[in-house]
Motif scaffolding. Structure first.
Motif, PDB file in Angstrom:
ATOM      1  N   VAL A  24       0.840  -1.196   0.000  1.00  0.00           N
ATOM      2  CA  VAL A  24       0.000   0.000   0.000  1.00  0.00           C
ATOM      3  C   VAL A  24       0.876   1.247   0.000  1.00  0.00           C
ATOM      4  CG1 VAL A  24      -1.681   1.353   1.338  1.00  0.00           C
ATOM      5  CG2 VAL A  24      -1.994  -1.118   1.077  1.00  0.00           C
ATOM      6  N   ALA A  27       2.312   1.847  -3.418  1.00  0.00           N
ATOM      7  CA  ALA A  27       1.294   2.307  -4.361  1.00  0.00           C
ATOM      8  C   ALA A  27       0.901   3.764  -4.109  1.00  0.00           C
ATOM      9  CB  ALA A  27       0.061   1.412  -4.275  1.00  0.00           C
ATOM     10  N   LEU A  28       0.946   4.195  -2.845  1.00  0.00           N
ATOM     11  CA  LEU A  28       0.547   5.559  -2.493  1.00  0.00           C
ATOM     12  C   LEU A  28       1.731   6.518  -2.412  1.00  0.00           C
ATOM     13  CD1 LEU A  28      -2.093   4.823   0.302  1.00  0.00           C
ATOM     14  CD2 LEU A  28      -2.482   5.230  -2.140  1.00  0.00           C
ATOM     15  N   TYR A  52      -6.343   8.590  -3.384  1.00  0.00           N
ATOM     16  CA  TYR A  52      -5.553   7.510  -3.980  1.00  0.00           C
ATOM     17  C   TYR A  52      -5.825   6.171  -3.290  1.00  0.00           C
ATOM     18  CZ  TYR A  52      -2.957  11.049  -6.579  1.00  0.00           C
ATOM     19  OH  TYR A  52      -2.617  12.070  -7.420  1.00  0.00           O
ATOM     20  N   TYR A  53      -6.035   6.209  -1.988  1.00  0.00           N
ATOM     21  CA  TYR A  53      -6.325   4.976  -1.238  1.00  0.00           C
ATOM     22  C   TYR A  53      -7.649   4.377  -1.703  1.00  0.00           C
ATOM     23  CZ  TYR A  53      -6.556   1.704   2.643  1.00  0.00           C
ATOM     24  OH  TYR A  53      -6.610   0.554   3.397  1.00  0.00           O
ATOM     25  N   LEU A  56      -7.113   2.792  -5.025  1.00  0.00           N
ATOM     26  CA  LEU A  56      -6.344   1.559  -4.842  1.00  0.00           C
ATOM     27  C   LEU A  56      -7.231   0.427  -4.326  1.00  0.00           C
ATOM     28  CD1 LEU A  56      -3.526   0.175  -4.802  1.00  0.00           C
ATOM     29  CD2 LEU A  56      -3.298   1.016  -2.449  1.00  0.00           C
TER      30      LEU A  56
END
Length: 107
Positions: A24, A27-28, A52-53, A56
């Protein structure tokens, strides 16, 4: 909203996706420590990170906020319903409308 509850819900979403804190974080574009701090209620995500979370996690920001903030939940549910309805063709929308009318008449 209680920060510890917020962190628990963020963690629960991550686990449902089968992701690690490191995945995570990557990705962030944040550190794994940041994700740990969020999940342990020591810090809250900024709006940018929340956006963004949500992406995702494969959910809308409205849905995410609705899950994290109970007072916003009704609005989030309405938006999720409208989003799903918008994906239907006209025939399916008519069937859904008929079903809803029957359901409401029975209450």
């Amino acid at each position: 909203m209680r920060e510890d509850l917020y962190g628990e819900q963020v963690k629960e979403l991550r686990l449902k996706m089968g992701m690690t804190q490191s995945e995570v974080a990557q990705a962030l574009d944040v550190t794994p420590g940041y994700i740990s701090n969020v999940e342990n209620g020591r810090t809250a995500m900024s709006l940018r990170i929340l956006i963004y979370y949500a992406k995702l996690m494969g959910i809308s920001l409205d849905s995410l906020v609705g899950q994290l903030e109970p007072e916003y939940q009704a609005t989030a549910i309405d938006r999720d319903i409208l989003n799903e309805i918008s994906k239907l063709d006209d025939a399916a929308k008519k069937k859904l409308l008929q079903t809803l009318k029957i359901w409401n008449d029975n209450e």
